[in-house]
Design a protein around this motif. Structure first.
Motif, PDB file in Angstrom:
ATOM      1  N   GLN A 226       0.830  -1.217   0.000  1.00 50.35           N
ATOM      2  CA  GLN A 226       0.000   0.000   0.000  1.00 50.35           C
ATOM      3  C   GLN A 226       0.859   1.260   0.000  1.00 50.35           C
ATOM      4  N   SER A 227       1.993   1.177   0.740  1.00 54.19           N
ATOM      5  CA  SER A 227       2.917   2.319   0.783  1.00 54.19           C
ATOM      6  C   SER A 227       3.481   2.602  -0.607  1.00 54.19           C
ATOM      7  N   SER A 228       3.839   1.519  -1.317  1.00 44.66           N
ATOM      8  CA  SER A 228       4.382   1.673  -2.673  1.00 44.66           C
ATOM      9  C   SER A 228       3.351   2.300  -3.603  1.00 44.66           C
ATOM     10  N   VAL A 229       2.100   1.845  -3.458  1.00 42.69           N
ATOM     11  CA  VAL A 229       1.017   2.396  -4.286  1.00 42.69           C
ATOM     12  C   VAL A 229       0.851   3.882  -4.002  1.00 42.69           C
ATOM     13  N   HIS A 230       0.842   4.249  -2.705  1.00 41.27           N
ATOM     14  CA  HIS A 230       0.667   5.663  -2.326  1.00 41.27           C
ATOM     15  C   HIS A 230       1.814   6.515  -2.845  1.00 41.27           C
ATOM     16  N   LEU A 231       3.050   5.979  -2.764  1.00 38.84           N
ATOM     17  CA  LEU A 231       4.208   6.717  -3.236  1.00 38.84           C
ATOM     18  C   LEU A 231       4.108   6.988  -4.737  1.00 38.84           C
ATOM     19  N   LEU A 232       3.780   5.939  -5.496  1.00 32.41           N
ATOM     20  CA  LEU A 232       3.646   6.087  -6.962  1.00 32.41           C
ATOM     21  C   LEU A 232       2.543   7.081  -7.317  1.00 32.41           C
ATOM     22  N   ARG A 233       1.470   7.029  -6.546  1.00 32.66           N
ATOM     23  CA  ARG A 233       0.324   7.918  -6.818  1.00 32.66           C
ATOM     24  C   ARG A 233       0.702   9.377  -6.570  1.00 32.66           C
ATOM     25  N   ARG A 234       1.446   9.600  -5.440  1.00 32.12           N
ATOM     26  CA  ARG A 234       1.859  10.977  -5.103  1.00 32.12           C
ATOM     27  C   ARG A 234       2.805  11.539  -6.158  1.00 32.12           C
ATOM     28  N   LEU A 235       3.773  10.710  -6.570  1.00 29.97           N
ATOM     29  CA  LEU A 235       4.723  11.151  -7.592  1.00 29.97           C
ATOM     30  C   LEU A 235       4.006  11.462  -8.915  1.00 29.97           C
ATOM     31  N   GLY A 236       2.999  10.654  -9.227  1.00 24.93           N
ATOM     32  CA  GLY A 236       2.222  10.884 -10.448  1.00 24.93           C
ATOM     33  C   GLY A 236       1.460  12.177 -10.412  1.00 24.93           C
ATOM     34  N   ARG A 237       0.889  12.515  -9.243  1.00 25.07           N
ATOM     35  CA  ARG A 237       0.096  13.743  -9.115  1.00 25.07           C
ATOM     36  C   ARG A 237       0.913  14.989  -9.381  1.00 25.07           C
ATOM     37  N   ILE A 238       2.187  14.959  -9.000  1.00 23.90           N
ATOM     38  CA  ILE A 238       3.031  16.151  -9.176  1.00 23.90           C
ATOM     39  C   ILE A 238       3.874  16.060 -10.442  1.00 23.90           C
ATOM     40  N   GLY A 239       3.526  15.080 -11.306  1.00 30.14           N
ATOM     41  CA  GLY A 239       4.147  14.980 -12.629  1.00 30.14           C
ATOM     42  C   GLY A 239       5.546  14.399 -12.633  1.00 30.14           C
ATOM     43  N   MET A 240       5.936  13.741 -11.562  1.00 33.14           N
ATOM     44  CA  MET A 240       7.292  13.169 -11.504  1.00 33.14           C
ATOM     45  C   MET A 240       7.238  11.711 -11.985  1.00 33.14           C
ATOM     46  N   VAL A 241       7.001  11.561 -13.286  1.00 31.61           N
ATOM     47  CA  VAL A 241       6.817  10.239 -13.868  1.00 31.61           C
ATOM     48  C   VAL A 241       8.119   9.440 -13.877  1.00 31.61           C
ATOM     49  N   ASP A 242       9.232  10.115 -14.244  1.00 29.15           N
ATOM     50  CA  ASP A 242      10.525   9.422 -14.281  1.00 29.15           C
ATOM     51  C   ASP A 242      10.908   8.915 -12.887  1.00 29.15           C
TER      52      ASP A 242
ATOM     53  N   ASN B  58       3.612  -6.387  -6.711  1.00 30.20           N
ATOM     54  CA  ASN B  58       2.384  -7.181  -6.856  1.00 30.20           C
ATOM     55  C   ASN B  58       1.430  -6.538  -7.865  1.00 30.20           C
ATOM     56  N   THR B  59       0.285  -7.184  -8.055  1.00 26.45           N
ATOM     57  CA  THR B  59      -0.657  -6.731  -9.102  1.00 26.45           C
ATOM     58  C   THR B  59      -1.119  -5.296  -8.867  1.00 26.45           C
ATOM     59  N   ASN B  60      -1.402  -4.933  -7.600  1.00 28.47           N
ATOM     60  CA  ASN B  60      -1.882  -3.575  -7.311  1.00 28.47           C
ATOM     61  C   ASN B  60      -0.823  -2.525  -7.636  1.00 28.47           C
ATOM     62  N   VAL B  61       0.444  -2.833  -7.266  1.00 28.79           N
ATOM     63  CA  VAL B  61       1.544  -1.897  -7.540  1.00 28.79           C
ATOM     64  C   VAL B  61       1.726  -1.749  -9.052  1.00 28.79           C
ATOM     65  N   ARG B  62       1.696  -2.868  -9.760  1.00 32.64           N
ATOM     66  CA  ARG B  62       1.849  -2.836 -11.217  1.00 32.64           C
ATOM     67  C   ARG B  62       0.692  -2.065 -11.876  1.00 32.64           C
ATOM     68  N   ASN B  63      -0.512  -2.275 -11.367  1.00 30.01           N
ATOM     69  CA  ASN B  63      -1.672  -1.533 -11.905  1.00 30.01           C
ATOM     70  C   ASN B  63      -1.456  -0.031 -11.769  1.00 30.01           C
ATOM     71  N   GLU B  64      -0.911   0.362 -10.608  1.00 27.97           N
ATOM     72  CA  GLU B  64      -0.703   1.785 -10.344  1.00 27.97           C
ATOM     73  C   GLU B  64       0.307   2.396 -11.321  1.00 27.97           C
ATOM     74  N   ILE B  65       1.442   1.701 -11.527  1.00 29.71           N
ATOM     75  CA  ILE B  65       2.465   2.259 -12.416  1.00 29.71           C
ATOM     76  C   ILE B  65       1.981   2.245 -13.873  1.00 29.71           C
ATOM     77  N   ILE B  66       1.242   1.203 -14.265  1.00 24.32           N
ATOM     78  CA  ILE B  66       0.697   1.153 -15.635  1.00 24.32           C
ATOM     79  C   ILE B  66      -0.269   2.321 -15.861  1.00 24.32           C
ATOM     80  N   ASN B  67      -1.125   2.581 -14.882  1.00 23.99           N
ATOM     81  CA  ASN B  67      -2.093   3.676 -14.973  1.00 23.99           C
ATOM     82  C   ASN B  67      -1.377   5.012 -15.113  1.00 23.99           C
ATOM     83  N   LEU B  68      -0.328   5.216 -14.285  1.00 29.40           N
ATOM     84  CA  LEU B  68       0.430   6.462 -14.312  1.00 29.40           C
ATOM     85  C   LEU B  68       1.141   6.644 -15.654  1.00 29.40           C
ATOM     86  N   LEU B  69       1.763   5.594 -16.132  1.00 29.16           N
ATOM     87  CA  LEU B  69       2.508   5.671 -17.396  1.00 29.16           C
ATOM     88  C   LEU B  69       1.584   5.929 -18.587  1.00 29.16           C
TER      89      LEU B  69
END
Length: 614
Positions: free
Chosen positions: A7-23, A38-49
């Motif tokens: 969940q922490s990884s998902v939240h981190l990816l989501r926060r970085l995505g919100r501020i446009g820090m995709v790289d 895991n699947t949830n983390v991968r879903n998050e990065i796929i969505n952001l990308l």
């Protein structure tokens, strides 16, 4: 990895995505242990990308998930993220081809995961719009085999595409497949099928589908209540093929099915009866419409006005229009265009101009077609100054004259012997980039030929053929031949005639050309030459007419060549060419004077008159 760490990884990816820090998000994802992704983390990065347009990066992550040996496989959420994002990407950069998206449907299907109904419907619609109905068909067919299709909406999208492509066989097959898979068709499904069948005039097929839908066919157990749109579609389809009586009956069924007729329903019926010339019935329907308190619209108005005008009831149309105006229903561009056309057709240019003025006052702006109609009508009525005035209005409105208008103006100014003005229009035509055509040149050649200026006539013919690459027509040659004959220059006329008969010429002479020459030869007492042309007509398969024979009969009478006249009379009988009053006047006066009444009677009875023929 613990749930809290994921969940922490998902939240981190989501926060970085919100501020446009995709790289940075992608780098953080890369540092994670493979077991942590895991699947949830991968879903998050796929969505952001995908939302950032980084399709290739997203597809790399997805490909790992889709591998058979993958530890973390895709789920329904993965499919939702992938398909909804990919279908929204329209830019050239990172755009995924439709066949690649279709391939993903198949890959997800192997994991028993399918796009949701909305995404799948969008994909099928997109494929059909780009003309790729075969791929759309394969996707749905594959999903049906995997039992992954439950809703009618994607099928409706495919039916629409198949209908536009006129693939009615596949439409019926899809309906059968839906039935086999227990996918319940909706009123939209049947509406699409009926609409496309009606559009392509397959009305009986549409009515059969309608009966099946209502459960009126014994072999079907389907029952879907029709709606107003479906009834209107069928009524319109029946009217367009001239079956308005059946359409009227269908409106009765419509009422019994608790579907109230609308303005569109009456418009379809009124249009059907107007097209067939049954204006009284159309007007009766209009009255019924008003009695039922169904508001007519401008389409109703235009349909009735157009029907009345086309069937020579312009005064009634104007009266009806005035009544509707008093009731608050204003006309539009179409209304005024119908009236202007109608008055131009009956050469009432004053009324046409009145409606043009009223049109502008009513806030309706004429289009180019209205101006063209008026310009041509005024010019052909000989009102050349008024025509020129409307040309000015057309230019002020930002339109340009078309070739037809230029040709009419040049022709009419030539007829009035206003050569300077005709030349001005020709010059303007060429400056405007509107290339003169055969009609333009034929007009000029005909005019200069008639006034005896053969030098200019041949100059325009040379320009027509050599500079513009246009082929002379039978009218071109005819104008020159006729003019030379009128100027008693039969030799030049014959010279042009021989050019037509040349093997290289693709314009064979017709009956009119032969008649001009035969008449001219006969008037110059060259009867044998005229008779040889008559034989030439037979050889070339050109049928002489009564005018042809009359010219020769006059010349034969003047020379009192009875035998040749009798043969000519037999020829007329053989060819079933009926004599007219001129033929009978020539022959009656001549044959009565020489005592050949019997042969005249035989001729009038359609019998051969020559002894040799008998």
């Amino acid at each position: 990895m613990s749930l809290s760490t994921a969940q922490s990884s998902v939240h981190l990816l989501r926060r970085l995505g919100r501020i446009g820090m995709v790289d940075e998000a992608l780098a953080a994802f890369s540092t994670l242990d493979s077991h942590a992704k895991n699947t949830n983390v991968r879903n998050e990065i796929i969505n952001l990308l995908l939302k950032s347009g980084r399709v290739d990066n997203a597809m790399n992550v997805l490909d790992e998930m889709l591998l058979p040996e993958s530890e973390f496989r895709p789920n329904d959420k993965t499919a939702g993220i992938v398909f909804n994002n990919l279908l929204k990407i329209d830019g050239l950069e990172g755009r995924v081809k439709e066949d690649e998206i279709a391939g993903l449907v198949s890959k997800f299907g192997k994991h028993n995961i399918f796009p949701d109904t909305i995404a799948l419907t969008q994909l099928i619609s997109k494929l059909c719009r780009s003309g790729n109905t075969n791929l759309a068909w394969n996707i749905l067919d594959n999903l049906m085999m995997l039992n992954g299709l439950k809703d009618a909406a994607p099928c409706n999208a495919l039916l629409t595409g198949l209908g536009k492509a006129r693939e009615f066989g596949k439409m019926n097959l899809l309906m059968r497949k839906m039935k086999d898979m227990n996918i319940q068709p909706t009123v939209i499904t049947f509406g699409i099928l009926i609409n496309h069948l009606c559009k392509f005039r397959r009305i009986d097929d549409a009515l059969e589908v309608f009966e099946k839908m209502k459960g009126e066919k014994e072999e079907t157990k389907v029952f879907v209540a029709p709606d107003t749109i479906m009834y209107n579609t069928l009524i319109d389809g029946l009217c367009k093929v001239g079956r308005q009586e059946e359409a009227l009956c269908l409106m009765g069924k419509m009422r019994s099915d608790q579907c109230a007729p609308t303005t569109a329903t009456f418009n379809c019926l009124i249009n059907g009866y107007c097209r067939s010339g049954e204006i009284e019935v159309a007007h009766k329907l209009f009255n019924e419409m008003e009695n039922a308190q169904i508001e007519p619209n401008v389409i109703t108005l235009n349909t009735l006005v157009d029907g009345m005008c086309k069937h020579n009831r312009i005064s009634t149309a104007v009266e009806f229009f005035r009544v509707m105006q008093q009731k608050g229903l204003k006309g539009n561009n179409v209304t005024y265009t119908v009236f202007i056309n109608a008055f131009c057709n009956v050469n009432n240019m004053n009324k046409a101009m009145e409606f043009l003025d009223e049109m502008s006052k009513d806030g309706c702006f004429p289009d180019a077609v209205v101006y063209y109609t008026l310009i041509c009508g005024l010019a052909q009525a000989g009102r050349l100054d008024d025509a020129s005035s409307v040309v000015s209005k057309l230019k002020e409105a930002g339109f340009c004259l078309d070739r037809v208008c230029y040709n009419v103006l040049i022709s009419e100014f030539c007829k009035k012997n206003k050569l300077d003005r005709a030349q001005e229009w020709l010059n303007e035509m060429e400056l405007a980039g509107v290339k003169p055509d055969s009609v333009t040149y034929n007009t000029l050649i005909s005019y200069f030929s008639k006034i005896g200026n053969f030098k200019l006539a041949h100059k325009f013919m040379k320009k027509m053929t050599e500079e513009e690459g246009l082929s002379p027509t039978v009218f071109t040659y005819g104008a020159l031949i006729h003019a030379y004959c009128l100027n008693n220059n039969i030799d030049e006329a014959i010279k042009i005639f021989k050019e037509m008969n040349n093997v290289a010429s693709k314009v064979p002479p017709n009956t009119v050309i032969y008649n001009i020459l035969i008449d001219s030869l006969c008037k110059q007492t060259q009867v044998n030459f005229a008779l040889s042309l008559l034989d030439d007509m037979k050889f070339r398969g050109v049928m002489p007419n009564t005018t042809t024979y009359n010219s020769i009969f006059k010349a034969l009478r003047d020379k009192n060549w009875l035998d040749k006249a009798f043969k000519l009379m037999d020829r007329m009988v053989e060819q079933a060419c009926n004599p007219d009053y001129i033929t009978m006047e020539i022959l009656t006066e001549w044959l009565s004077a020489v005592g050949e009444i019997t042969k005249l009677k035989k001729f009038t009875q359609g019998c051969m008159v020559s002894d040799s023929a008998v």
